[in-house]
Design a protein around this motif. Structure first.
Motif, short mmCIF file in Angstrom:
data_model
loop_
_atom_site.label_atom_id
_atom_site.label_comp_id
_atom_site.label_asym_id
_atom_site.label_seq_id
_atom_site.Cartn_x
_atom_site.Cartn_y
_atom_site.Cartn_z
N LEU A 173 32.93 60.67 31.74
CA LEU A 173 32.50 62.15 30.99
C LEU A 173 33.17 63.24 31.96
N ARG A 174 32.82 63.16 33.13
CA ARG A 174 33.43 64.27 34.05
C ARG A 174 34.84 64.18 33.99
N ALA A 175 35.71 63.22 33.59
CA ALA A 175 36.98 63.31 33.65
C ALA A 175 37.70 63.83 32.44
N ALA A 176 36.68 63.68 31.31
CA ALA A 176 37.17 63.87 29.91
C ALA A 176 36.84 65.24 29.62
N VAL A 177 35.85 66.12 30.12
CA VAL A 177 35.49 67.39 29.81
C VAL A 177 36.48 68.32 30.84
N ASP A 178 37.15 69.18 30.05
CA ASP A 178 38.00 70.03 30.95
C ASP A 178 37.91 71.45 30.40
N ASP A 179 38.85 72.23 30.85
CA ASP A 179 39.13 73.89 30.21
C ASP A 179 39.83 73.52 29.07
N ARG A 180 40.21 72.39 28.48
CA ARG A 180 41.01 72.27 27.16
C ARG A 180 40.09 71.80 26.12
N THR A 181 38.83 71.41 26.45
CA THR A 181 37.95 71.00 25.63
C THR A 181 37.04 72.04 24.92
N ALA A 182 37.25 71.74 23.40
CA ALA A 182 36.44 72.48 22.40
C ALA A 182 34.98 72.19 22.31
N ALA A 183 34.75 70.75 22.13
CA ALA A 183 33.32 70.38 22.10
C ALA A 183 33.16 68.85 22.69
N VAL A 184 31.92 68.78 22.95
CA VAL A 184 31.57 67.07 23.25
C VAL A 184 30.39 66.85 22.07
N PHE A 185 30.62 65.82 21.04
CA PHE A 185 29.74 65.61 20.27
C PHE A 185 28.83 64.43 20.77
N ILE A 186 27.78 64.16 20.62
CA ILE A 186 26.56 63.10 21.09
C ILE A 186 25.66 62.96 20.19
N GLU A 187 25.21 61.72 19.77
CA GLU A 187 24.32 61.33 19.12
C GLU A 187 23.16 60.85 20.22
N PRO A 188 22.08 61.51 20.26
CA PRO A 188 21.17 61.05 21.26
C PRO A 188 20.83 59.74 21.19
N GLY A 191 23.02 55.32 16.21
CA GLY A 191 22.30 54.28 15.18
C GLY A 191 22.89 53.33 14.54
N GLU A 192 24.53 53.54 14.46
CA GLU A 192 25.17 52.53 13.71
C GLU A 192 25.58 51.82 15.02
N ALA A 193 25.55 51.95 16.09
CA ALA A 193 25.90 50.97 17.22
C ALA A 193 24.95 50.16 17.46
N GLY A 194 23.92 50.08 16.78
CA GLY A 194 22.73 49.44 17.17
C GLY A 194 21.41 49.88 17.71
N VAL A 195 21.51 51.18 17.37
CA VAL A 195 20.14 52.03 18.07
C VAL A 195 20.06 51.85 19.62
N ARG A 196 21.08 52.47 20.01
CA ARG A 196 21.45 52.54 21.47
C ARG A 196 21.03 53.93 21.73
N GLU A 197 19.96 54.08 22.61
CA GLU A 197 19.81 55.66 23.42
C GLU A 197 20.55 56.07 24.48
N VAL A 198 21.40 57.22 24.18
CA VAL A 198 22.12 57.71 25.34
C VAL A 198 21.15 58.21 26.43
N PRO A 199 21.16 57.97 27.76
CA PRO A 199 20.20 58.15 28.84
C PRO A 199 20.13 59.80 28.93
N ALA A 200 19.11 59.94 29.08
CA ALA A 200 18.85 61.64 29.38
C ALA A 200 19.71 62.40 30.21
N ASP A 201 19.85 61.78 31.22
CA ASP A 201 20.72 62.37 32.49
C ASP A 201 21.97 62.58 31.95
N TYR A 202 22.39 61.77 31.10
CA TYR A 202 23.87 61.81 30.39
C TYR A 202 23.96 62.99 29.64
N LEU A 203 22.89 63.30 28.87
CA LEU A 203 22.92 64.40 27.72
C LEU A 203 22.76 65.76 28.67
#
Length: 393
Positions: A173-188, A191-203
């Motif tokens: 994530l650190r490598a992907a987000v830079d000054d060219r980035t418009a947005a980061v989209f995240i589902e907390p 659901g469709e991946a099998g109900v997998r929660e994104v870690p709170a620290d990652y969010l």
């Protein structure tokens, strides 16, 4: 009387086959139960894929729709209505959005995400970071942010400059987000991946990085929002405030509606008059329905019910069950040695509607009104369901 088999035959002759063959033909529903055209009853543990938040035929929702239909169903976006204004105010309040925030109403989750994509383009940048395993919709813009290759590849080229990173991988994530980035989209919770929660620290890291680089953080709460996890919105458990949030599914309780919520004046005014629109979005009928859903969740303390009943799925100890995961009433049962589609079929034969969300996992997203006795009935039946699936040819 027309049978289910007859109707499925007519379905095959008349519908574009994007959904394959439906499992059954449903005729009616009451509470957490549905009945097919042949008279068989099922406990609905999927609720229209996390849509029917109040179950089926809830009197508060039914009466709100009837009352509004008698007054006005549709007025177009040349005008507004009291239900639309009240719903926008209500959503901003529930989101604890600061002064200058706003709401754009659409008709679906994909449309809400399309609006969020256009919002991100108004930053003057085009690069979007999304997560592997993500699902943001099937319209061509939202599809570009949806990770599954089988969904995307038949329709490429899609919008460019979308970059996928593994959920939970801070370095990526650190490598992907830079000054060219418009947005980061995240589902907390994916659901469709099998109900997998994104870690709170990652969010929280995504919030930190988007702040640092002047990008937008967009949380997709289409499946997780409106009380599904026991909070109004799943991302609030991580203590972050996004720049934008997308909603749909449970918001209308079955009446189609989506919403983009923008946080703060700087984000809200990225889109100006004439830059986006919709014919049906925010119509009085859908907004009245959504208000009834929100009122009922609050009045009947359904967030507490979600947490209490959902706890029954915290740790299911059965042969054939490897693990359970998720939060509130958005859950997955990970199976061991039994294909999920076989278990889904066996559950349906036993009178329960569940979803084989992956080859090895069942998804449960029942109405928020479900009782401990109703969900407990499924858990009591589950050993026999698993055994039936295990012995299926």
């Amino acid at each position: 009387m027309t049978t289910g088999a007859e109707l499925l035959g007519r379905y095959a002759e008349t519908m574009v086959p994007v959904f394959g063959t439906p499992q059954i033909v449903l005729a009616s529903g009451h509470g957490c139960w549905v009945t097919d055209v042949d008279g068989k009853r099922y406990l609905d543990l999927l609720s229209g894929i996390a849509v029917n938040a109040l179950g089926h035929g809830h009197p508060a929702l039914v009466q709100a729709v009837i009352k509004q239909a008698e007054a006005a169903i549709h007025i177009s976006n040349f005008f507004t209505s009291e239900p639309a204004v009240r719903l926008a105010e209500r959503l901003l309040g529930l989101a604890a959005a600061p002064a200058g925030s706003g709401v754009f109403f659409a008709n679906s989750g994909a449309e809400a995400n399309e609006a969020a994509i256009k919002l991100s383009r108004r930053t003057g940048r085009s690069r979007i970071v999304a997560l592997e395993g993500s699902f943001h919709g099937r319209t061509t813009g939202a599809l570009a942010l949806t990770h599954k290759a089988a969904y995307r590849e038949p329709f490429e080229p899609l919008i460019p400059d979308v970059h996928f990173v593994p959920p939970g991988d801070a370095a990526a994530l650190r490598a992907a987000v830079d000054d060219r980035t418009a947005a980061v989209f995240i589902e907390p919770i994916q659901g469709e991946a099998g109900v997998r929660e994104v870690p709170a620290d990652y969010l929280r890291l995504a919030r930190e990085l988007t702040h640092e680089h002047g990008a937008l953080l967009v949380v997709d709460e289409i499946q997780t929002g409106i009380g599904r996890t026991g909070d109004w919105f799943a991302h609030t458990a991580a203590g972050v405030q996004p720049d934008a949030m997308t909603l749909a599914k449970g918001l209308g309780g079955g009446v189609p509606i989506g919403a983009l919520v923008t946080y703060g004046a700087d984000t809200t005014h990225l889109l100006t008059a004439g830059q986006h629109g919709t014919t049906f979005g925010g119509n009085p009928l859908a907004c009245a329905a959504a208000l009834a859903v929100l009122d009922t969740i609050e009045r009947d303390h359904l967030l507490d019910n979600v947490a209490r009943v959902g706890a029954l799925l915290d740790d299911v100890q059965l042969a054939g069950v490897a693990a359970t995961r998720g939060r509130g009433l958005l859950r997955a049962i990970e199976l061991s040695g039994i294909p999920a589609p076989s278990v889904m079929d066996a559950a349906r034969e036993a009178g329960f509607i569940v979803n084989a969300v992956t080859p090895t996992a069942l998804r449960l997203a029942p109405p928020l009104i479900i009782t401990e006795d109703e969900l407990g009935g499924f858990l009591t039946a589950l050993p026999a369901i698993l055994e039936s699936a295990r012995s299926a040819p």
